[in-house]
Design an enzyme around this catalytic site. Structure first.
Site, PDB file in Angstrom:
ATOM      1  N   LYS A  53       0.832  -1.218   0.000  1.00 24.94           N
ATOM      2  CA  LYS A  53       0.000   0.000   0.000  1.00 24.94           C
ATOM      3  C   LYS A  53       0.862   1.262   0.000  1.00 24.94           C
ATOM      4  O   LYS A  53       0.474   2.295  -0.555  1.00 24.94           O
ATOM      5  CB  LYS A  53      -0.952   0.009   1.204  1.00 24.94           C
ATOM      6  CG  LYS A  53      -2.291  -0.615   0.866  1.00 24.94           C
ATOM      7  CD  LYS A  53      -2.244  -2.120   0.810  1.00 24.94           C
ATOM      8  CE  LYS A  53      -2.556  -2.778  -0.473  1.00 24.94           C
ATOM      9  NZ  LYS A  53      -2.503  -4.254  -0.402  1.00 24.94           N
ATOM     10  N   GLY A 181      -0.811 -14.364 -13.293  1.00 18.96           N
ATOM     11  CA  GLY A 181      -1.867 -14.405 -12.274  1.00 18.96           C
ATOM     12  C   GLY A 181      -2.473 -13.025 -12.077  1.00 18.96           C
ATOM     13  O   GLY A 181      -1.802 -12.107 -11.626  1.00 18.96           O
ATOM     14  N   GLY A 182      -3.739 -12.887 -12.450  1.00 16.30           N
ATOM     15  CA  GLY A 182      -4.434 -11.592 -12.350  1.00 16.30           C
ATOM     16  C   GLY A 182      -5.316 -11.496 -11.122  1.00 16.30           C
ATOM     17  O   GLY A 182      -6.399 -10.921 -11.161  1.00 16.30           O
ATOM     18  N   HIS A 445     -22.215  15.604   3.173  1.00 18.50           N
ATOM     19  CA  HIS A 445     -22.074  16.032   1.785  1.00 18.50           C
ATOM     20  C   HIS A 445     -20.913  17.007   1.666  1.00 18.50           C
ATOM     21  O   HIS A 445     -20.733  17.829   2.546  1.00 18.50           O
ATOM     22  CB  HIS A 445     -23.360  16.737   1.330  1.00 18.50           C
ATOM     23  CG  HIS A 445     -23.303  17.214  -0.082  1.00 18.50           C
ATOM     24  ND1 HIS A 445     -23.374  16.364  -1.155  1.00 18.50           N
ATOM     25  CD2 HIS A 445     -23.152  18.469  -0.591  1.00 18.50           C
ATOM     26  CE1 HIS A 445     -23.284  17.074  -2.279  1.00 18.50           C
ATOM     27  NE2 HIS A 445     -23.152  18.351  -1.958  1.00 18.50           N
TER      28      HIS A 445
HETATM   29  P1  FAD Z   1       1.485 -14.054   8.504  1.00 16.87           P
HETATM   30  O1  FAD Z   1       1.298 -12.603   8.389  1.00 16.87           O
HETATM   31  O2  FAD Z   1       1.939 -14.815   7.320  1.00 16.87           O
HETATM   32  O3  FAD Z   1       2.491 -14.281   9.692  1.00 16.87           O
HETATM   33  C1  FAD Z   1       2.968 -15.540  10.025  1.00 16.87           C
HETATM   34  C2  FAD Z   1       4.238 -15.390  10.822  1.00 16.87           C
HETATM   35  O4  FAD Z   1       4.618 -16.671  11.307  1.00 16.87           O
HETATM   36  C3  FAD Z   1       5.417 -14.892   9.993  1.00 16.87           C
HETATM   37  O5  FAD Z   1       5.987 -13.776  10.614  1.00 16.87           O
HETATM   38  C4  FAD Z   1       6.384 -16.084   9.966  1.00 16.87           C
HETATM   39  O6  FAD Z   1       7.742 -15.679   9.984  1.00 16.87           O
HETATM   40  C5  FAD Z   1       6.020 -16.798  11.253  1.00 16.87           C
HETATM   41  N1  FAD Z   1       6.345 -18.240  11.241  1.00 16.87           N
HETATM   42  C6  FAD Z   1       6.092 -19.140  10.262  1.00 16.87           C
HETATM   43  N2  FAD Z   1       6.495 -20.361  10.633  1.00 16.87           N
HETATM   44  C7  FAD Z   1       7.008 -20.239  11.872  1.00 16.87           C
HETATM   45  C8  FAD Z   1       7.579 -21.159  12.797  1.00 16.87           C
HETATM   46  N3  FAD Z   1       7.662 -22.461  12.539  1.00 16.87           N
HETATM   47  N4  FAD Z   1       8.020 -20.672  13.985  1.00 16.87           N
HETATM   48  C9  FAD Z   1       7.935 -19.357  14.277  1.00 16.87           C
HETATM   49  N5  FAD Z   1       7.399 -18.454  13.452  1.00 16.87           N
HETATM   50  C10 FAD Z   1       6.935 -18.886  12.265  1.00 16.87           C
HETATM   51  N6  FAD Z   1      -4.296  -8.782   3.424  1.00 16.87           N
HETATM   52  C11 FAD Z   1      -5.177  -7.798   3.668  1.00 16.87           C
HETATM   53  O7  FAD Z   1      -6.078  -7.981   4.492  1.00 16.87           O
HETATM   54  N7  FAD Z   1      -5.103  -6.596   3.012  1.00 16.87           N
HETATM   55  C12 FAD Z   1      -4.149  -6.348   2.097  1.00 16.87           C
HETATM   56  O8  FAD Z   1      -4.111  -5.267   1.528  1.00 16.87           O
HETATM   57  C13 FAD Z   1      -3.197  -7.364   1.816  1.00 16.87           C
HETATM   58  N8  FAD Z   1      -2.224  -7.153   0.928  1.00 16.87           N
HETATM   59  C14 FAD Z   1      -1.298  -8.137   0.690  1.00 16.87           C
HETATM   60  C15 FAD Z   1      -0.300  -7.905  -0.242  1.00 16.87           C
HETATM   61  C16 FAD Z   1       0.644  -8.878  -0.501  1.00 16.87           C
HETATM   62  C17 FAD Z   1       1.720  -8.612  -1.505  1.00 16.87           C
HETATM   63  C18 FAD Z   1       0.597 -10.119   0.214  1.00 16.87           C
HETATM   64  C19 FAD Z   1       1.629 -11.177  -0.030  1.00 16.87           C
HETATM   65  C20 FAD Z   1      -0.387 -10.349   1.146  1.00 16.87           C
HETATM   66  C21 FAD Z   1      -1.344  -9.366   1.390  1.00 16.87           C
HETATM   67  N9  FAD Z   1      -2.389  -9.574   2.304  1.00 16.87           N
HETATM   68  C22 FAD Z   1      -3.306  -8.583   2.524  1.00 16.87           C
HETATM   69  C23 FAD Z   1      -2.539 -10.857   3.003  1.00 16.87           C
HETATM   70  C24 FAD Z   1      -2.011 -10.754   4.435  1.00 16.87           C
HETATM   71  O9  FAD Z   1      -0.674 -10.356   4.410  1.00 16.87           O
HETATM   72  C25 FAD Z   1      -2.160 -12.096   5.130  1.00 16.87           C
HETATM   73  O10 FAD Z   1      -3.490 -12.539   5.019  1.00 16.87           O
HETATM   74  C26 FAD Z   1      -1.803 -11.974   6.592  1.00 16.87           C
HETATM   75  O11 FAD Z   1      -0.474 -11.549   6.753  1.00 16.87           O
HETATM   76  C27 FAD Z   1      -2.000 -13.314   7.303  1.00 16.87           C
HETATM   77  O12 FAD Z   1      -1.705 -13.155   8.643  1.00 16.87           O
HETATM   78  P2  FAD Z   1      -1.238 -14.378   9.539  1.00 16.87           P
HETATM   79  O13 FAD Z   1      -1.110 -13.835  10.914  1.00 16.87           O
HETATM   80  O14 FAD Z   1      -2.108 -15.543   9.306  1.00 16.87           O
HETATM   81  O15 FAD Z   1       0.187 -14.820   8.986  1.00 16.87           O
END
Ligand code: FAD
Length: 475
Positions: A53, A181-182, A445
């Site tokens: 963003k 991928g779109g 408005h």
């Molecule tokens: P994550 O954010 O993936 O966090 C998981 C964490 O676990 C990571 O820090 C990782 O290092 C840690 N981890 C993994 N395995 C282990 C382990 N064995 N031991 C210890 N730590 C570990 N979502 C939105 O809602 N709005 C958006 O605008 C948006 N934009 C995005 C843009 C991009 C380019 C991408 C890639 C994703 C975007 N997303 C967006 C999706 C969003 O980032 C994810 O849905 C969100 O981060 C998921 O959160 P989470 O807590 O499940 O996991």
């Protein structure tokens, strides 16, 4: 090292994990948060929502400056300092992750840096820089998220073939960039690179970009992309890639079976995401995975192992940050014995393209597919004074209503700032509001929020700025 004994361990410090850890601590639990990365915040903060963003904002500034000539304002050609752009973006990430770390500290949440693996249903082994640390827990929440899925055929080890993680680093602005991928990640990053100056080609296997959104909401984005991108090729598959000097040779095939061979300076592969639970020792617990590899959970986010919960991307469904944070609350409440509500939450979706697309609740396509009878009303932004003030009348606000009660089942918006506007629609659906509630609520408005009110008014045939038909209002 002595084992750590803790009430709740949360694995992964993304928007699911840190939200769970903080909420549990607020409710009086002793919490340990384990994160393998040096920086807290997960994908969202470090490699997802926030950096994308920030770059989209920079892109928008460039595009708006370019498009201001007809308002009597002209700027020179933008001078792009990539190092400064990256530094600005990274400063936001640093500030946010430090903020998360500070909040953990103030709440008394213990943070352990290392990679966690389950030994059994009550023990974790954490590989830290100082060696193995065992953790004995009463309950665990798995919030390890997801990572970009990259098909083997594209994984050539060539840095010019990027996932979203590398693309967000903006190492350079390639002259030609193929996006495979779109979906929303591909389209958002395409918007960034197009503004920076790349010639973008999007190849999408389906017959639409942004699958999941209603076709009428996608249309203005497709139209914008027609001008800003070189090409969006639908119903086409990328078959092969190979390194040719400093370029990537790409072979694709369209629906008619015709193959094309092209060279690109860089390729972004954005074909989906894979859960991070292949190597966390899940097999040493009773937790099970579904056929796509995501962890199976019930309505309280509990896995098949009663001590272990899973939230966020690793638990499947919408892979969105706010869905992860919502599930964090559900899991913590279940663990603290506070759980009551098990209705599925309304999860809004936003695509931050130009224009933005946002929707919440039932979509028109979903209603059709499931045979749900609905009434649909659409308010075109050409009738919005506010949209005219920034020359973006390409938007539309639509309501999907239950015919007997006029209850709002779904809201879809395309246009400038749709991502901010959808919250009102989400609230209306959550509260079980009907079109009359929206129509009789005074909206300020001139704002785009009026389009929600006017859509509801239009449904009853008395929108001030648009006219369609009359319908009797509920008493
Ligand atoms: P994550 O954010 O993936 O966090 C998981 C964490 O676990 C990571 O820090 C990782 O290092 C840690 N981890 C993994 N395995 C282990 C382990 N064995 N031991 C210890 N730590 C570990 N979502 C939105 O809602 N709005 C958006 O605008 C948006 N934009 C995005 C843009 C991009 C380019 C991408 C890639 C994703 C975007 N997303 C967006 C999706 C969003 O980032 C994810 O849905 C969100 O981060 C998921 O959160 P989470 O807590 O499940 O996991």
């Amino acid at each position: 090292m002595d084992p750590i004994k803790i009430e709740l361990v949360v694995i992964g410090a993304g928007p699911g994990g840190y939200a769970a850890a903080f909420y549990a601590a607020d409710l009086g639990k002793k919490v340990l948060l384990v994160e393998q990365d040096k920086r807290l915040g997960g994908v969202c903060l470090n490699r997802g929502c926030i950096p994308s963003k920030a770059l989209l904002h920079a892109a928008k500034v460039m595009v708006e400056a370019k498009e201001s000539a007809h308002r009597g304002i002209t700027f020179g050609e933008p001078q792009l300092d990539l190092q400064k752009l990256r530094a600005w973006k990274d400063s936001i990430l640093t500030k946010l992750s430090q903020g998360v770390a500070g909040l953990a500290q103030r709440r008394g949440v213990q943070v352990l840096q290392g990679r966690a693996v389950f030994e059994d249903s009550g023990t974790l082994r954490v590989e830290t820089e100082k060696g193995q640390q065992f953790v004995q827990f009463e309950k665990a929440i798995i919030a390890v998220g997801s990572r970009p899925a990259i098909p083997k055929a594209f994984d050539l080890g060539n840095p010019r073939i990027m996932t979203s993680t590398e693309a967000l680093e903006v190492e350079e602005v390639p002259e030609t960039l193929l996006i495979v991928g779109g979906g929303y990640i591909g389209m958002e990053l395409g918007t960034v690179y197009a503004a920076l100056g790349s010639k973008i080609v999007v190849i999408e296997a389906l017959d639409t970009i942004l699958a999941g959104a209603d076709a009428d909401l996608v249309r203005p984005v497709a139209k914008y992309a027609e001008g800003a991108f070189k090409e969006v090729r639908l119903k086409t598959k990328v078959l092969k890639m190979a390194t040719v000097g400093k370029q990537i040779k790409v072979v694709s095939e369209n629906a008619a079976g015709e193959q094309k061979e092209e060279l690109y300076d860089r390729v972004l592969v954005s074909v989906g995401r894979a859960p991070n639970c292949a190597d966390i020792g899940l097999e040493n617990t009773k937790a099970a995975k579904d056929d796509k590899g995501f962890i199976k959970v019930n309505a309280q986010q509990q896995t098949s192992d009663p001590n272990i919960y899973a939230i966020g991307d690793v638990a499947g469904g919408f892979l969105l940050a706010h869905k992860a944070s919502k599930e964090a609350r559900t899991a913590v409440e279940a663990i603290c014995g506070e759980s009551s509500k098990s209705d599925p939450a309304i999860i809004p979706a936003v695509v931050f393209t130009d224009p933005e697309v946002a929707w919440a609740g039932l979509t028109e396509a979903e209603a059709k597919a499931k045979g749900i009878k609905v009434e649909v009303v659409k308010f075109p932004w050409a009738a919005s004074g506010r949209a005219l003030t920034f020359d973006r009348t390409d938007g539309m606000t639509k309501l999907i209503l239950e015919p007997e009660t006029d209850r709002i089942l779904g809201v879809g918006i395309v246009g400038h700032g749709a991502g901010e506007l959808i919250a009102e629609g989400t609230l209306a659906i959550e509260l079980g509001a009907n079109a009359k509630d929206l129509a009789t609520t005074v909206h300020p408005h001139p704002t785009l929020s009026e389009t929600l009110m006017e859509a509801a008014e239009l449904f009853y045939g008395h929108s001030t700025h648009a006219y369609v038909r009359k319908k009797a209002e509920p008493k």
